[in-house]
Write a protein that holds these residues in place. Structure first.
Motif, PDB file in Angstrom:
ATOM      1  N   ASN A 219       0.877  -1.192  -0.225  1.00  9.72           N
ATOM      2  CA  ASN A 219      -0.097  -0.161   0.002  1.00  9.72           C
ATOM      3  C   ASN A 219       0.780   1.276  -0.278  1.00  9.72           C
ATOM      4  O   ASN A 219       0.381   2.390   0.001  1.00  9.72           O
ATOM      5  N   ASN A 220       2.133   1.172   0.275  1.00  4.40           N
ATOM      6  CA  ASN A 220       3.114   2.368   0.163  1.00  4.40           C
ATOM      7  C   ASN A 220       3.305   2.874  -1.021  1.00  4.40           C
ATOM      8  O   ASN A 220       3.611   2.152  -1.902  1.00  4.40           O
ATOM      9  N   PRO A 221       2.986   4.036  -1.435  1.00  2.00           N
ATOM     10  CA  PRO A 221       3.464   4.533  -2.801  1.00  2.00           C
ATOM     11  C   PRO A 221       4.792   4.956  -3.124  1.00  2.00           C
ATOM     12  O   PRO A 221       5.198   4.859  -4.234  1.00  2.00           O
ATOM     13  N   ASN A 222       5.962   4.509  -2.012  1.00  4.43           N
ATOM     14  CA  ASN A 222       7.208   4.623  -2.527  1.00  4.43           C
ATOM     15  C   ASN A 222       7.597   2.982  -3.073  1.00  4.43           C
ATOM     16  O   ASN A 222       8.798   2.858  -3.457  1.00  4.43           O
ATOM     17  N   THR A 223       6.832   1.979  -2.798  1.00  2.06           N
ATOM     18  CA  THR A 223       7.102   0.699  -3.324  1.00  2.06           C
ATOM     19  C   THR A 223       7.175   0.755  -4.712  1.00  2.06           C
ATOM     20  O   THR A 223       6.417   1.096  -5.561  1.00  2.06           O
ATOM     21  N   LYS A 224       8.380  -0.264  -5.193  1.00  5.66           N
ATOM     22  CA  LYS A 224       8.525  -0.377  -6.709  1.00  5.66           C
ATOM     23  C   LYS A 224       8.388  -1.644  -6.915  1.00  5.66           C
ATOM     24  O   LYS A 224       8.722  -2.519  -6.101  1.00  5.66           O
ATOM     25  N   LYS A 225       7.990  -2.051  -8.224  1.00  2.27           N
ATOM     26  CA  LYS A 225       7.419  -3.514  -8.509  1.00  2.27           C
ATOM     27  C   LYS A 225       8.478  -3.804  -9.635  1.00  2.27           C
ATOM     28  O   LYS A 225       8.833  -2.942 -10.630  1.00  2.27           O
ATOM     29  N   TYR A 226       9.171  -4.879  -9.808  1.00  2.00           N
ATOM     30  CA  TYR A 226       9.910  -5.517 -10.758  1.00  2.00           C
ATOM     31  C   TYR A 226       9.250  -6.743 -11.360  1.00  2.00           C
ATOM     32  O   TYR A 226       9.181  -7.720 -10.532  1.00  2.00           O
ATOM     33  N   SER A 227       9.017  -6.828 -12.571  1.00  2.00           N
ATOM     34  CA  SER A 227       8.628  -8.261 -13.098  1.00  2.00           C
ATOM     35  C   SER A 227       9.814  -9.066 -13.482  1.00  2.00           C
ATOM     36  O   SER A 227      10.902  -8.567 -13.966  1.00  2.00           O
ATOM     37  N   ILE A 228       9.554 -10.140 -13.129  1.00  2.00           N
ATOM     38  CA  ILE A 228      10.731 -11.309 -13.282  1.00  2.00           C
ATOM     39  C   ILE A 228      10.389 -12.315 -14.272  1.00  2.00           C
ATOM     40  O   ILE A 228       9.248 -13.068 -13.940  1.00  2.00           O
ATOM     41  N   ASN A 229      11.218 -12.697 -15.084  1.00  2.00           N
ATOM     42  CA  ASN A 229      10.777 -13.984 -15.935  1.00  2.00           C
ATOM     43  C   ASN A 229      12.110 -14.729 -15.955  1.00  2.00           C
ATOM     44  O   ASN A 229      13.341 -14.416 -15.639  1.00  2.00           O
ATOM     45  N   GLY A 230      11.689 -16.111 -16.105  1.00  2.00           N
ATOM     46  CA  GLY A 230      12.863 -17.015 -16.233  1.00  2.00           C
ATOM     47  C   GLY A 230      13.766 -16.984 -17.426  1.00  2.00           C
ATOM     48  O   GLY A 230      13.200 -16.479 -18.551  1.00  2.00           O
ATOM     49  N   ASN A 231      14.990 -17.666 -17.434  1.00  2.00           N
ATOM     50  CA  ASN A 231      16.028 -17.785 -18.413  1.00  2.00           C
ATOM     51  C   ASN A 231      15.405 -19.049 -19.354  1.00  2.00           C
ATOM     52  O   ASN A 231      14.401 -19.358 -19.274  1.00  2.00           O
TER      53      ASN A 231
END
Length: 252
Positions: A145-157
């Motif tokens: 819920n925090n606006p400072n949170t960043k999201k990173y999508s991760i995919n396998g090799n």
């Protein structure tokens, strides 16, 4: 005075107040600061607006039902904690009744006292575990819920093309979590294992359940320029990562 305000803003009292997670004393303190200091009032208003905007912008990216699951777990943990308190009281009363029954049953009472001690120690251990779990669930809720949170999508090799995950990193609260939503199937003698390299130290985060809760968040050690890995290891996990079997890199 400015230092006092800065210390207050660096704490998480405003976020806790917005989430309804403050005590009566903390709520009074927050409301007093909001009324007295324009800087605090401005930050509080911005946080309210940012939270609402953030929720609207990213609602679809958050796993469906994750917040409700976390809230249900918090409620269940609290209910469980109250049950254990009642159980502890009942065990103590039973021990007192039997201990005073008769001199002829002294040996039996000794055994009962040992059992009661074991039960009490077990309850204390469970309570500590529950505190840790509640703190973890609270941190998850704050991160989501925090606006400072960043999201990173991760995919396998190429070794695990279907692997999908999302990392949530909050540099302000210094909290990091990952949600592994999909893992390709492995042979029965293999498993996925997660690792993190923080400040030059390698941390074993344990085996990832291939058929576990897809909405579950796993805590990541927070650190600047931290790196995470997911590897394929022998069933049961390994003491050190098999570098040639890295299937995903996580830079957070």
């Amino acid at each position: 005075m400015k230092e006092k305000i800065r210390i207050f803003l660096d704490s998480d009292l405003l976020e806790k107040y917005l989430l309804g997670d403050t005590s009566t004393e903390e709520s009074l303190q927050v409301e007093r600061y909001i009324a007295m200091y324009p800087e605090v009032r401005k930050t509080y208003n911005e946080l309210q607006e940012n939270l609402e905007a953030f929720a609207k912008m990213h609602a679809k990216k958050t796993p469906e039902g994750l917040k409700e699951i976390i809230l249900n777990r918090i409620r269940n943990e609290r209910m469980g904690r109250r049950r254990f308190y009642r159980f502890a009281v009942a065990a103590s009363i039973a021990a007192l009744v039997f201990a005073g029954s008769s001199y002829f049953f002294w040996n039996q009472n000794q055994d009962l006292q040992k059992t009661n001690t074991m039960v009490t120690n077990k309850i204390k251990t469970l309570e500590e575990d529950m505190k840790v779990q509640l703190e973890d669930l609270r941190n998850q809720y704050i991160v989501l819920n925090n606006p400072n949170t960043k999201k990173y999508s991760i995919n396998g090799n190429k070794k695990a093309k279907e692997l999908k995950a999302v990392a949530y990193v909050n540099p302000v609260k210094k909290l990091s979590y990952i949600n592994v939503s999909h893992l390709p199937e492995l042979p029965e003698d293999q498993c996925y294992q997660m690792w993190a390299e923080v400040n030059g130290e390698l941390v074993n985060l344990g085996v990832i359940k291939q058929f576990g809760d897809k909405e579950r968040l796993m805590a990541l050690p927070y650190g600047e320029d931290a790196i995470g890995y997911i590897t394929i290891e022998p069933q049961g996990g390994n003491q050190s990562p098999t570098v040639q079997n890295i299937v995903a890199n996580i830079d957070y």
